[in-house]
Design a protein around this motif. Structure first.
Motif, short mmCIF file in Angstrom:
data_model
loop_
_atom_site.label_atom_id
_atom_site.label_comp_id
_atom_site.label_asym_id
_atom_site.label_seq_id
_atom_site.Cartn_x
_atom_site.Cartn_y
_atom_site.Cartn_z
N VAL A 284 15.33 37.28 -26.41
CA VAL A 284 16.08 37.25 -27.58
C VAL A 284 15.34 37.20 -28.53
N PRO A 285 15.17 38.14 -29.81
CA PRO A 285 13.93 37.94 -30.61
C PRO A 285 14.46 36.86 -31.87
N THR A 286 13.46 36.66 -32.49
CA THR A 286 13.71 35.47 -33.63
C THR A 286 14.65 35.93 -34.58
N ARG A 287 14.46 37.40 -34.89
CA ARG A 287 15.07 37.95 -36.01
C ARG A 287 16.74 38.03 -35.69
N ILE B 32 19.28 34.42 -21.34
CA ILE B 32 17.98 34.94 -21.99
C ILE B 32 17.46 34.01 -22.53
N ALA B 33 18.08 33.63 -24.09
CA ALA B 33 17.70 32.69 -25.14
C ALA B 33 17.14 31.33 -24.52
N GLU B 34 17.90 30.78 -23.71
CA GLU B 34 17.33 29.51 -23.28
C GLU B 34 16.14 29.69 -22.39
N ALA B 35 16.18 30.76 -21.65
CA ALA B 35 14.70 30.81 -20.65
C ALA B 35 13.69 31.30 -21.56
N ASN B 36 14.00 31.94 -22.63
CA ASN B 36 12.93 32.19 -23.69
C ASN B 36 12.11 31.23 -24.22
N VAL B 37 12.93 30.10 -24.27
CA VAL B 37 12.08 28.93 -25.01
C VAL B 37 12.23 27.72 -24.27
N ASP C 76 8.55 34.43 -32.17
CA ASP C 76 8.54 35.45 -31.23
C ASP C 76 7.39 34.89 -30.12
N GLU C 77 6.22 34.65 -30.71
CA GLU C 77 5.21 34.25 -29.78
C GLU C 77 5.30 32.99 -29.04
N MET C 78 6.43 32.33 -29.26
CA MET C 78 6.72 31.00 -28.40
C MET C 78 7.89 31.56 -27.21
N ARG C 79 8.32 32.92 -27.63
CA ARG C 79 9.51 33.10 -26.80
C ARG C 79 8.90 33.85 -25.52
#
Length: 296
Positions: free
Chosen positions: A101-104, A30-35, A57-60
């Motif tokens: 997966v959010p930045t937090r 998930i995290a890899e696809a988000n970025v 988050d706006e870049m994810r």
């Protein structure tokens, strides 16, 4: 493959989140696809390269459940159920556009420590492969060594991409992810006593069965955080299928199985994937910096 196998398993154990390896693989996917957009854009990749600069988050970009299933090789329903559980624990967020997966979560202190460790393991793998003459000449001597703040996130993003490519390749070659992880852990235990030896000293080709140290069910279960019952059942099936052999003290992965066409193809795929991991680190001078450290 023996060297890079360790990195794959260490990534699983170093990840700070998820109750078991399958959850961690899902979160990595998930995290890899988000970025993905960050990783593919040189300017953005540079902007969000250091440990203190996680993409906001706006870049994810959210990713669909079906895309996560395709990337991990797991069943859609399994992915959907586990993502729901991960969301309940606050490790990811799900809405109509997909999951992220959010930045937090990414920026937690314990996650920073894991990323630092994975970056170090990636560097160690590169140097081990270079010492064994496995990668050819990747370093361009005209490029000065990278001298800025360590681009930990850049290295880890590339390591995660390699990890996910290999997970998908393992599923294709072996059949299912849990069995693939058990085989990887068994192989690591079989060959761990040779980890610091040059490949040419170990054997000129595939490691013969006589050199392998048997791996116990308990050791594999502890490494993968799976129950001994689950590992024991899978190992029994692998022995019955001829993929593993029983020996005093445990099991070994049979050399005859490693010689099968689908596994030999996986070894070739691993080599290509490693080049895709390390080649992007050449131009920024990261490999040159690692080489300079190696020569000191």
């Amino acid at each position: 493959m023996r060297a890079s196998n360790a990195l794959l398993l260490d990534i699983l154990t170093e990840m700070a989140f998820g109750d078991d390896p399958l959850d961690r693989i899902i979160l990595i996917a998930i995290a890899e696809a988000n970025v993905a957009a960050v990783a593919s854009d040189p300017d953005l990749s540079c902007r969000y390269s250091t440990l203190g600069a996680p993409p906001p988050d706006e870049m994810r970009q959210p990713v669909s459940v079906s895309a996560v299933a395709a990337k991990t090789g797991m069943a859609f329903e399994t992915i959907r159920r586990r993502i729901r559980q991960l969301a309940e624990k606050g490790l990811c967020e799900v809405d109509a556009s997909g999951v992220r997966v959010p930045t937090r979560v990414v920026a937690r202190v314990e996650n920073d420590a894991a990323l630092m460790e994975i970056c170090g393991l990636t560097r160690a793998l590169y140097l081990q492969l270079r010492n064994n003459g496995c990668l050819g000449e990747l370093v361009d001597r005209s490029i000065p060594p990278f001298a800025g703040t360590p681009p930990v996130r850049t290295v880890v993003r590339l390591a995660f991409s390699h990890f996910l490519r290999m997970m998908a390749g393992l599923v294709r070659a072996i059949g299912d992810l849990t069995t693939a992880l058990i085989l990887l852990a068994t192989l690591r235990e079989n060959a761990e006593h040779t980890a610091d030896l040059p490949s040419a000293v170990v054997s000129p080709g595939l490691m013969p069965d006589a050199l392998k140290v048997p791996a116990s069910t308990a050791t594999i279960a502890a490494m993968l955080e799976l129950s001994e019952a689950t590992v024991g059942r899978r190992l029994t099936r692998l022995v019955r299928e001829g993929r593993c052999l029983r020996r005093k003290g445990g099991v070994i992965v049979a050399a005859a199985y490693v010689q099968r066409p689908e596994i030999m193809a996986l070894l070739e795929f691993n080599y290509t994937s490693l080049l895709r991991l390390f080649e992007p680190l050449r131009q920024p001078g990261i490999l040159a910096a690692w080489e300079a450290e190696r020569e000191r």
